[in-house]
Structures are given as C-alpha cells and as structure tokens.
Design a protein around this motif. Structure first.
Motif, mmCIF file in Angstrom:
data_model
loop_
_atom_site.group_PDB
_atom_site.id
_atom_site.type_symbol
_atom_site.label_atom_id
_atom_site.label_comp_id
_atom_site.label_asym_id
_atom_site.label_seq_id
_atom_site.Cartn_x
_atom_site.Cartn_y
_atom_site.Cartn_z
ATOM 1 N N TRP A 37 83.776 -36.230 32.822
ATOM 2 C CA TRP A 37 84.648 -35.033 33.373
ATOM 3 C C TRP A 37 84.018 -34.015 32.459
ATOM 4 O O TRP A 37 83.736 -33.884 31.340
ATOM 5 C CB TRP A 37 86.055 -35.612 32.758
ATOM 6 N N VAL A 38 83.927 -32.847 33.438
ATOM 7 C CA VAL A 38 83.733 -31.635 32.963
ATOM 8 C C VAL A 38 84.722 -30.617 33.324
ATOM 9 O O VAL A 38 85.108 -30.528 34.412
ATOM 10 C CB VAL A 38 82.339 -31.166 33.492
ATOM 11 N N GLU A 39 85.297 -29.787 32.273
ATOM 12 C CA GLU A 39 86.394 -28.749 32.575
ATOM 13 C C GLU A 39 85.711 -27.729 33.221
ATOM 14 O O GLU A 39 84.720 -27.126 32.780
ATOM 15 C CB GLU A 39 87.070 -28.578 31.282
ATOM 16 N N SER A 40 86.744 -27.098 34.058
ATOM 17 C CA SER A 40 86.168 -25.719 34.851
ATOM 18 C C SER A 40 87.520 -25.165 34.877
ATOM 19 O O SER A 40 88.364 -25.181 35.800
ATOM 20 C CB SER A 40 85.462 -26.135 36.054
ATOM 21 N N SER B 253 81.732 -19.504 45.648
ATOM 22 C CA SER B 253 81.444 -19.515 44.079
ATOM 23 C C SER B 253 80.530 -20.690 43.818
ATOM 24 O O SER B 253 80.483 -21.601 44.706
ATOM 25 C CB SER B 253 82.686 -19.827 43.066
ATOM 26 N N GLU B 254 79.899 -20.483 42.803
ATOM 27 C CA GLU B 254 78.853 -21.457 42.246
ATOM 28 C C GLU B 254 79.212 -22.245 41.126
ATOM 29 O O GLU B 254 79.485 -21.310 40.076
ATOM 30 C CB GLU B 254 77.582 -21.142 42.215
ATOM 31 N N ILE B 255 79.554 -23.458 40.900
ATOM 32 C CA ILE B 255 80.189 -23.916 39.530
ATOM 33 C C ILE B 255 78.793 -24.644 39.266
ATOM 34 O O ILE B 255 78.453 -25.814 39.929
ATOM 35 C CB ILE B 255 81.211 -24.749 39.687
ATOM 36 N N ARG B 256 78.529 -24.642 37.800
ATOM 37 C CA ARG B 256 77.392 -25.580 37.277
ATOM 38 C C ARG B 256 78.219 -26.630 36.304
ATOM 39 O O ARG B 256 78.633 -25.900 35.451
ATOM 40 C CB ARG B 256 76.227 -24.945 36.605
ATOM 41 N N LEU B 257 78.220 -27.845 36.483
ATOM 42 C CA LEU B 257 78.644 -28.960 35.776
ATOM 43 C C LEU B 257 77.418 -29.557 34.780
ATOM 44 O O LEU B 257 76.736 -30.169 35.276
ATOM 45 C CB LEU B 257 79.438 -29.989 36.408
ATOM 46 N N ASN B 258 77.215 -29.384 33.554
ATOM 47 C CA ASN B 258 76.490 -30.020 32.564
ATOM 48 C C ASN B 258 76.895 -30.978 32.350
ATOM 49 O O ASN B 258 77.653 -31.265 31.627
ATOM 50 C CB ASN B 258 76.112 -29.033 31.383
ATOM 51 N N LEU B 259 76.020 -32.399 32.774
ATOM 52 C CA LEU B 259 76.285 -33.784 32.383
ATOM 53 C C LEU B 259 76.082 -33.879 30.943
ATOM 54 O O LEU B 259 76.660 -35.165 30.511
ATOM 55 C CB LEU B 259 75.657 -34.573 33.311
ATOM 56 N N LYS B 260 75.372 -33.211 30.171
ATOM 57 C CA LYS B 260 74.866 -33.650 28.805
ATOM 58 C C LYS B 260 75.722 -32.934 27.812
ATOM 59 O O LYS B 260 76.253 -33.534 27.119
ATOM 60 C CB LYS B 260 73.604 -33.278 28.600
ATOM 61 N N THR B 261 76.296 -31.653 28.117
ATOM 62 C CA THR B 261 76.842 -30.869 27.088
ATOM 63 C C THR B 261 78.429 -31.042 27.556
ATOM 64 O O THR B 261 79.128 -30.681 26.707
ATOM 65 C CB THR B 261 76.527 -29.321 26.936
ATOM 66 N N GLY B 262 78.721 -31.397 28.741
ATOM 67 C CA GLY B 262 80.100 -31.393 29.009
ATOM 68 C C GLY B 262 80.548 -29.934 29.379
ATOM 69 O O GLY B 262 81.969 -29.748 29.698
ATOM 70 N N SER C 81 80.668 -26.172 31.535
ATOM 71 C CA SER C 81 80.780 -25.614 33.141
ATOM 72 C C SER C 81 80.443 -23.939 33.100
ATOM 73 O O SER C 81 80.987 -23.306 31.908
ATOM 74 C CB SER C 81 81.686 -26.122 33.810
ATOM 75 N N THR C 82 79.931 -23.512 34.175
ATOM 76 C CA THR C 82 79.942 -22.023 34.166
ATOM 77 C C THR C 82 80.306 -21.873 35.772
ATOM 78 O O THR C 82 80.079 -22.582 36.583
ATOM 79 C CB THR C 82 78.436 -21.543 34.091
ATOM 80 N N ARG C 83 80.708 -20.693 35.983
ATOM 81 C CA ARG C 83 81.400 -20.403 37.439
ATOM 82 C C ARG C 83 80.696 -18.948 37.689
ATOM 83 O O ARG C 83 81.083 -18.016 36.756
ATOM 84 C CB ARG C 83 82.518 -20.504 37.451
ATOM 85 N N ARG C 84 80.425 -18.788 38.748
ATOM 86 C CA ARG C 84 79.896 -17.370 39.242
ATOM 87 C C ARG C 84 80.170 -17.310 40.741
ATOM 88 O O ARG C 84 80.002 -18.105 41.498
ATOM 89 C CB ARG C 84 78.261 -17.026 38.993
ATOM 90 N N PRO C 85 80.571 -15.654 40.900
ATOM 91 C CA PRO C 85 80.542 -15.525 42.504
ATOM 92 C C PRO C 85 79.163 -15.564 43.070
ATOM 93 O O PRO C 85 78.500 -14.576 42.524
ATOM 94 C CB PRO C 85 81.480 -14.188 42.411
ATOM 95 N N ILE C 86 79.046 -16.060 44.251
ATOM 96 C CA ILE C 86 77.715 -16.048 44.628
ATOM 97 C C ILE C 86 77.452 -14.740 45.552
ATOM 98 O O ILE C 86 76.265 -13.921 45.298
ATOM 99 C CB ILE C 86 77.728 -17.061 46.060
ATOM 100 N N ILE C 87 78.580 -14.073 45.831
ATOM 101 C CA ILE C 87 78.448 -12.500 46.310
ATOM 102 C C ILE C 87 78.761 -11.700 45.215
ATOM 103 O O ILE C 87 79.798 -11.529 44.746
ATOM 104 C CB ILE C 87 79.150 -12.323 47.640
ATOM 105 N N GLN C 88 77.629 -11.209 44.519
ATOM 106 C CA GLN C 88 77.898 -10.503 43.333
ATOM 107 C C GLN C 88 78.690 -8.907 43.368
ATOM 108 O O GLN C 88 79.354 -8.533 42.565
ATOM 109 C CB GLN C 88 76.816 -10.304 42.559
ATOM 110 N N GLU C 89 78.137 -8.227 44.358
ATOM 111 C CA GLU C 89 78.712 -6.925 44.660
ATOM 112 C C GLU C 89 80.315 -6.897 44.915
ATOM 113 O O GLU C 89 80.478 -7.415 46.234
ATOM 114 C CB GLU C 89 77.911 -6.243 45.629
ATOM 115 N N PRO C 90 80.973 -6.367 44.098
ATOM 116 C CA PRO C 90 82.334 -6.405 44.434
ATOM 117 C C PRO C 90 82.854 -5.837 45.990
ATOM 118 O O PRO C 90 83.599 -6.174 46.641
ATOM 119 C CB PRO C 90 83.199 -5.877 43.529
ATOM 120 N N SER C 91 82.057 -4.938 46.255
ATOM 121 C CA SER C 91 82.416 -4.090 47.354
ATOM 122 C C SER C 91 82.007 -5.023 48.775
ATOM 123 O O SER C 91 82.530 -4.578 49.772
ATOM 124 C CB SER C 91 81.541 -2.635 47.515
ATOM 125 N N ASN C 92 81.106 -6.077 48.584
ATOM 126 C CA ASN C 92 80.882 -6.627 49.598
ATOM 127 C C ASN C 92 81.800 -7.953 49.929
ATOM 128 O O ASN C 92 81.472 -8.893 50.642
ATOM 129 C CB ASN C 92 79.329 -7.297 49.533
#
Length: 553
Positions: free
Chosen positions: A304-307, A353-362, A364-375
């Motif tokens: 289980w990885v929290e996000s 969004s892209e979420i990365r779940l690290n199976l070793k450390t438990g 997570s990180t999340r980022r919007p794939i479209i970075q520019e807010p105006s887009n």
C-alpha cells in the motif's frame, strides 16, 4: 398509495442539479427509441480500408420517464452499433434487455430504485422499503438482478459483455447484419454466482487474461480481486482488506501487477438516516494505492502506497519502471472528488496526472502532465493504444470535457512532454469518448491508427460518426446516422475477424464425426443428426442430406 405519498413528499422542494431530471436528461442527454438496422449510410470522405468490423458504444437511456429524482448514470443501458464493411456502414441501437428493464416494461413505470438519483436521505430509505415490500408481495423479483448494464463494453472469450458495477455483466449477441440481441446475465458458466463485476475490467494485450474487481458496500469483504484466463476459467477470489467500502469505478494493470485505488469517496449508508447521500467524500480518510501481483493467491504481499488527496474516476494506463522501483499510474485527478454525485458550488476540474508509486520506500509523487496552467483543459473519458495497456505509452487520447459535462472535442496528449494537440468538433457540436483503433495488432508507431467518436450537432439535431487520423488529427471520414445518438459512456471495437465468434457459428456437414462429450456431459442427440463442438465455437453436424447450415448459438 405509498409511492404516491412518497413522490408528493419529494416534490415539495426542488431537486439538486445532480438529481433533477430536467437537468440530467435534457437536450442530447435525453433518451431515444430503439433503431433497427439501417444500411448504406451516407459517408463523407473515405473510410480507411483497415477499419473492418463493428464499433459499439454503451450509454444510459431511460426507457420510462422518471417519477422522481434521476441521475444521468441511472438510465437503462442502450448500445449503439455501427458496422463498417468494405467502406460501407450500417447502424442500429438496442436496449440491453436487463431483468430490471424487462420487469419495469411489463408494469409500464419505474419500480426499481435509482441508486444515485433516488437513494438519498429518509425518502431513499422509504424507497428501499417500498422496493423490498414489492418483492415480498411477488410484484418484483430482485433476485434476478437490479443492474442497468449501461457503463461500458468488453469483448472477451468471444462474448460481448455490457457492464455496470451494480450487477453481473450482460451478454449481447451481434447478428450477421449488425443488429444486437441480449442473451442475458452472464455469470461465466456459474463462476460469478454471488458477485458483481466492476465496470472497467482490463484485458492484458499479451496474456489475453481479463482482470476484474467486485465491491460490496454492505458487508465485508468490501472488495474482491479475480481474473479470467483466455478460455474463460476464473481464478479464486482474493479478498482485499479495506476498512470501509470504497466507491471504485476503475483500476489499472501493469505487466505484472494490478493497481487498486482506495480513495476518499466512500459509501456510508448511515448518512441516509441523517438525511444525506450514502456516497460521500471523507476528508479524514487517506487516499492510497494497493499494488498486488497479478497471479497472487492472497493479499498478504500487497503493498500500500499513500497518495494524499488524489481521486481518480478513470485510469488510462500504468506501467513499471524497475530501475527506480516505481509503478507509474496515468489518470485524471478530479476535484471536488464527489462532484459527479453531489452538488457543489466549486466548479469541477479533471487534471491529467502522473502518479509515481515507489514500491521500496512506500512514497508517492504526483504531477500534472500538462504543466502550463494556461493550457489546462478538463480531460475525461478516453484511452491509450490498448495493444500497449500495462506497458509504457507515449500518448493518451482524451475527451475535452468543456463546457462540463459536454465534450467539445478530444486531445492527443504527449505523456512525457505534456504537449497537447486538439481536434474540435465545431460550433454547437459535442461528442463522447474518443476510441483509438490501431491499424493493425503490431503497429511500428504507437499512434498508427484512427480515432472513432460519435458527434452530435445541437443546431441541426443530427448525429454522425467521425473518423480521425490519430497521427496528425486530420479528418478522414464521417458517417451520417439515421437517428440521434445521445451523449454516452464507453465502447469497444470488434474486428471483422472476430464478428463470427461473437454469437454466430458456422455449421459444416461431414460424414464421420463421432458423438462427443465435453466435461463429462453428452450433447443432446437429435434423430439423424450428431452434434459436436470444435474450439467451443464451430458446430459440426451430420444429417440425412449432409446439408451445410448456419446456426445462431
């Protein structure tokens, strides 16, 4: 009398927008009648030669006018089918003949409670009591199923299945002319007797296995995981430990794992006693993802990885990156999380969004794939190249859900760079899910294929199917449809090579076939005719005149 009193009570105050029929099923969200097969439809442009088969799309289409609250998701399932053969197109739409629809048709009015539109507060409790009272009196039979089969479609083990997570799937047969016939509830030959199935099962493009979940919001275990092998045999259920029943519309698979979301939108039936909705956003609950090996026999090794504060209604893909011990999940993160079910002053946002779940450390990180807010655009319903499902993909094709809840076009998004290319339907034209169809099974380029989408013109009140080149988003062709296609949900495409296996079998004559048994059961013997099966699809027969026949299974 009890129902009349209840309806009178409910109408004393205005419905919220999420359950007001005048909002939820108006315009091109309103239902249509069934349409028998119409062929030789007008085509603008040229349909690509590689497109041979039938595109089917599901949607909510209430047969009977609601007497009280109604949410768009509550409608009866209707499938719209467009068959393409040698550049020519035909169209039909049919209700999926669920047990619910058949019983309500006999009575001529809605009798089953609508899970989102009506089951709120004290009146929702009264509706449940009224429903069970009708069952006790023999007016209804809820043991045959209460689902609407309106959400999605999957083609597996030579069967087209219509799904919604409130019931078993329904098998639908495609006839040779492109029409649709409901076979009935399908429990995988008795393997799903006492369970439902999630609306978005996943088919692994390599192993051809189907992976699925089943959730229960009344009793533990609240969640089960299982899979079906290509021949339709089911694995044993695996109970997934959840502290509370979670609303779970979708999940993801990778090459080796299933990725299961345990999010903050949950079922709390006790909220109805307080006058509220049983589907709520629980701010105190922590969102997390469970990663389990596809072939696991229990949940003991589940990670289980929290996000935090991540709610995804749909997931587009997921894959493994072993060099960093991460599982990458691609989906649309929605806020407010329960805005589909409950009314909010805050406008809805759906962020790819892209979420990365690290199976070793438990971690997570999340980022919007479209970075520019105006887009930023709201992106919902869509897909990646399904030949790469569970493997790293570079593109996603997603509906531009603006002005919400209408869809004004679709976007091709580069998942690495965030670059967005758009195909817009035009002034007062809106559509649905963009379906990516590869030109062949093993294309060299991931985006070598076409986008299929139903589009409706609100000025002319006409509908058509658009075919768009996925590489350059250039228009290829459109098919004018004989009747309106309401905005709907999810679909699939069945290649012409598979159409003969979705319910139509060829029967051949032969002179020396033995009587044959499968799993210890002899097939019934007909005088002068002997029956046997080959590969569970083809039926051979020997008759007095050695006739070659066609049999609808």
């Amino acid at each position: 009398m009890a129902e009349t009193a209840l309806i009178s009570h409910e109408r004393r105050r205005p419905f919220p927008k999420t359950t007001d029929p005048r909002v939820q099923i108006t315009g091109n969200f309103s239902p249509v009648q069934e349409q028998k097969v119409r062929g030789q439809l007008p085509v603008n442009g040229t349909i690509p030669e590689s497109i041979e088969g039938i595109y089917v799309r599901n949607g909510a289409n209430p047969l009977l006018e609601p007497v009280s609250g109604h949410h768009f998701f509550d409608g009866d399932g209707m499938i719209h089918a467009l068959k393409i053969e040698k550049g020519s197109a035909s169209y039909a739409c049919r209700f999926t003949e669920t047990e619910r629809l058949k019983q309500e048709r006999v009575h001529g009015r809605p009798l089953f409670p609508k899970s989102i539109g009506e089951l709120h507060g004290h009146s929702g409790i009264a509706r449940l009591l009224l429903f069970y009272a009708r069952g006790l009196c023999g007016l209804l039979d809820q043991t045959k199923g209460t689902g609407v089969a309106n959400a999605s479609l999957v083609y597996f083990n030579d069967r087209l299945l219509a799904l919604s997570e409130d019931d078993l799937p329904y098998q639908v047969r495609i006839t040779p002319c492109g029409d649709l016939e409901t076979v009935g509830r399908y429990n995988f030959n008795g393997q799903l007797k006492h369970s439902t199935m999630i609306a978005h099962p996943k088919i692994d493009p390599v192993s051809k296995e189907l992976f699925a979940l089943s959730y229960d919001f009344v009793q533990k275990p609240y969640l089960k995981y299982f899979r079906f092998f290509p021949d339709g045999e089911k694995s044993p259920d695996i109970d997934i430990p959840l502290p509370v029943p979670t609303m779970m519309h979708d999940f993801a698979i990778t090459e080796n794992f299933v990725v299961i979301p345990d999010q903050q939108v949950v079922f709390k039936l006790q909220e109805m006693l307080r006058g509220g909705s049983p589907v709520i956003y629980d701010k105190k609950k922590k969102s997390r993802f469970g990663i389990l090996n596809k072939s696991a026999t229990d949940a003991n090794d589940m990670i289980w990885v929290e996000s935090p504060d991540a709610f995804f209604f749909h997931f587009w893909n997921a894959w493994e990156e072993p060099e960093s011990d991460e599982v990458v999940v691609i989906g649309s993160c929605m806020t407010p999380p329960d805005s589909i079910f409950n009314e909010h002053d805050e406008s809805l946002q759906s962020v790819l969004s892209e979420i990365r779940l690290n199976l070793k450390t438990g971690q997570s990180t999340r980022r919007p794939i479209i970075q520019e807010p105006s887009n930023h655009v709201n992106l919902e319903v869509g897909m990646v190249n399904r030949n790469l499902l569970g493997r790293q993909t570079g593109y996603a094709y997603l509906a531009i859900a603006e002005p919400w809840p209408k869809i004004s076009g679709f976007a091709k998004v580069d998942l690495l760079t965030g670059e967005v290319k758009k195909y817009m339907y035009g002034d007062k034209r809106y559509g649905g899910e963009p379906f990516f169809l590869p030109t062949e099974q093993n294309c060299e380029a991931e985006d070598d294929g076409y986008i299929l989408a139903f589009v409706h013109d609100e000025k002319t009140w006409k509908s058509e199917l658009h075919i768009v080149n996925a590489k350059n988003l250039q228009f290829e062709a459109s098919v004018k449809l004989p009747s309106r296609v309401p905005y709907g949900f999810h679909g699939t495409f069945i290649d012409s090579r598979g159409l003969g296996e979705s319910g139509v079998a060829d029967v051949y004559a032969t002179s020396d076939l033995p009587r044959w048994s499968r799993q210890g059961r002899f097939l019934p013997e007909v005088p002068g005719i002997y029956w046997t099966f080959k590969n569970r699809r083809t039926i051979f027969t020997r008759g007095p005149q050695n006739l070659c026949l066609k049999l609808i299974c």
